[in-house]
Design an enzyme around this catalytic site. Structure first.
Site, PDB file in Angstrom:
ATOM      1  CE1 TYR A 121      -3.516  -2.277   0.898  1.00 36.23           C
ATOM      2  CE2 TYR A 121      -5.055  -0.749   1.064  1.00 36.23           C
ATOM      3  CZ  TYR A 121      -4.697  -2.267   0.525  1.00 36.23           C
ATOM      4  OH  TYR A 121      -5.679  -3.296   0.659  1.00 36.23           O
ATOM      5  CE  LYS A 165       1.546 -17.547  -2.093  1.00 36.77           C
ATOM      6  NZ  LYS A 165       1.420 -18.679  -2.222  1.00 36.77           N
ATOM      7  CG  ASP A 175      -1.381 -20.272  -1.055  1.00 36.44           C
ATOM      8  OD1 ASP A 175      -1.170 -19.607  -0.057  1.00 36.44           O
ATOM      9  OD2 ASP A 175      -0.921 -20.673  -1.607  1.00 36.44           O
ATOM     10  CG  ASP A 200      -7.689  -5.003   1.705  1.00 35.48           C
ATOM     11  OD1 ASP A 200      -8.731  -4.559   2.762  1.00 35.48           O
ATOM     12  OD2 ASP A 200      -7.568  -5.168   0.633  1.00 35.48           O
ATOM     13  CG  ASP A 206     -13.493  -7.164   2.206  1.00 36.23           C
ATOM     14  OD1 ASP A 206     -13.494  -6.742   2.860  1.00 36.23           O
ATOM     15  OD2 ASP A 206     -14.431  -6.631   1.160  1.00 36.23           O
TER      16      ASP A 206
END
Ligand code: IPM
Ligand code: MG
Length: 355
Positions: free
Chosen positions: A140, A189, A221, A245, A249
């Site tokens: 970001y 990751k 993942d 983020d 969701d």
């Protein structure tokens, strides 16, 4: 000067949901002062900027920020008022206040089993959990560029973390886990990204200071899959900015709707900004139909974290549970016509339940 809360209602359903939420605030915390400022498209319309200077001054003098939502209709994104509105408002606010910790609680309401994509028995097995998202670093806020190379456009966003950024959220995460189930899942990751390898190293080092907490790692993942297959395993989850983020969701869908999820963001000094995790829902603007729960729960988080008023916060949560338990719902979560209530109607019920 009398201390106050800066209120930034923003766009779309933001203002109407905020007006209703403040009715509850006045009831449970009548001594608090609220001062309203402009943000997002509403600010752009007045000042030509999404995050104008007067709003920065307002929040600099505040004890906390209660934020609504920003952004315009999908088909008007090319208009200057809405172009990059979310990034210019939300990311600029985060940067200005140096908010680096984002707390997103996932709460399962027994009364709302029907709106969850989970089967009933799985829903019943789920426990409330919390996602902690790093908010000030990663892809970001790393360097960004779009350049021409070999006659074509190349766009870059650098994903970057330094040790102290990770350490700051690691301490928060371990402390939170210590107050709950002593279980912490860190998401990264690390099989591919160096920034994730550093993230994992710092998590491991920090774990030595909290021997009572069991730290496990999940690749992002895999975490996405686990959230759907085995949501009951989560208690405190910590993730970097981008992964946080995305998984927040995904996690918000388990109880049934992003529209139910509040969030709190803090800087290292403990200053807090509180906002619904969902967006401005422009199509619902002015209809008095939007669900005020996430804004109301953001108010509860504010009372709890910025004002140490746990009692007022739990009164709000109990009032919401009672209204839901009695079958009242805004249109987004109702399953029959008879249950439907409006935004202000739901708040009337909350005010009634508070007495
Ligand atoms: C969120 C939002 C923001 C983010 C957007 C609107 C910039 O998705 O708060 O989760 O990506 O952080
Ligand atoms: Mg998001």
């Amino acid at each position: 000067m009398k201390p106050y809360v800066a209120v930034l209602p923003g766009d779309g359903i933001g203002p109407e949901v905020m007006t209703q939420t403040l009715r509850v605030a006045q009831k449970v915390a009548p001594d608090l002062t609220f001062k309203t400022g402009l943000i997002g498209g509403a600010a752009f319309k007045e000042t030509g900027q999404h995050f104008p200077k007067q709003t920065a001054t307002l929040i600099d003098g505040a004890e906390a920020v209660l934020f609504g939502s920003v952004g315009g209709p999908v088909d008007q994104q090319q208009e200057p008022q809405w172009q990059n509105c979310e990034a210019n408002s939300i990311l600029a606010l985060r940067k200005h206040l140096q908010l680096n910790i984002n707390l997103r609680p996932v709460h399962f309401y027994p009364a709302l089993t029907h709106i969850s994509p989970l089967k009933n028995e799985r829903y019943a097995a789920c426990n409330d959990f919390v996602i902690l998202r790093e908010l000030a670093g990663d892809i970001y806020f790393g360097d960004k560029s779009t350049v021409i190379e070999n006659e074509q456009k190349v766009a870059r966003d650098v994903a970057e973390y330094n040790e102290s950024q990770v350490k700051s959220i690691a301490d928060w995460a371990f402390q939170l886990a210590s107050k709950r189930q002593n279980q912490l899942i860190s998401v990264d990751k690390a099989n591919v990204l160096q920034s994730s390898q550093l993230w994992r190293q710092v998590m491991e080092q920090t774990a030595h200071n909290y021997p009572q907490v069991k730290l496990t790692h999940q690749l992002v993942d895999n975490c996405a899959m686990q959230l759907i297959l085995k949501p009951e395993q989560f208690d405190v989850v910590v993730a970097g900015n981008l992964f946080g983020d995305i998984i927040s969701d995904a996690a918000s869908a388990l109880p049934g709707s992003l529209g139910l999820m509040p969030s709190a963001s803090f800087n290292p000094q403990g200053f807090g900004l509180y906002e619904p995790a969902g967006g401005s829902a422009p199509e619902l603007t002015g209809k008095n139909t939007a669900n005020p729960m996430a804004q109301l729960l953001s108010l509860a988080l504010m009372l709890e974290h910025s004002f140490q008023r746990e009692k007022a916060a739990s009164q709000i949560r109990l009032a919401i549970n009672k209204a839901l338990g009695e079958g009242y719902r805004t249109a987004d979560i109702a399953c029959h016509e008879s249950q439907k209530t409006t935004t202000s109607g739901f708040i009337d019920l909350i005010l009634h339940n508070l007495t």
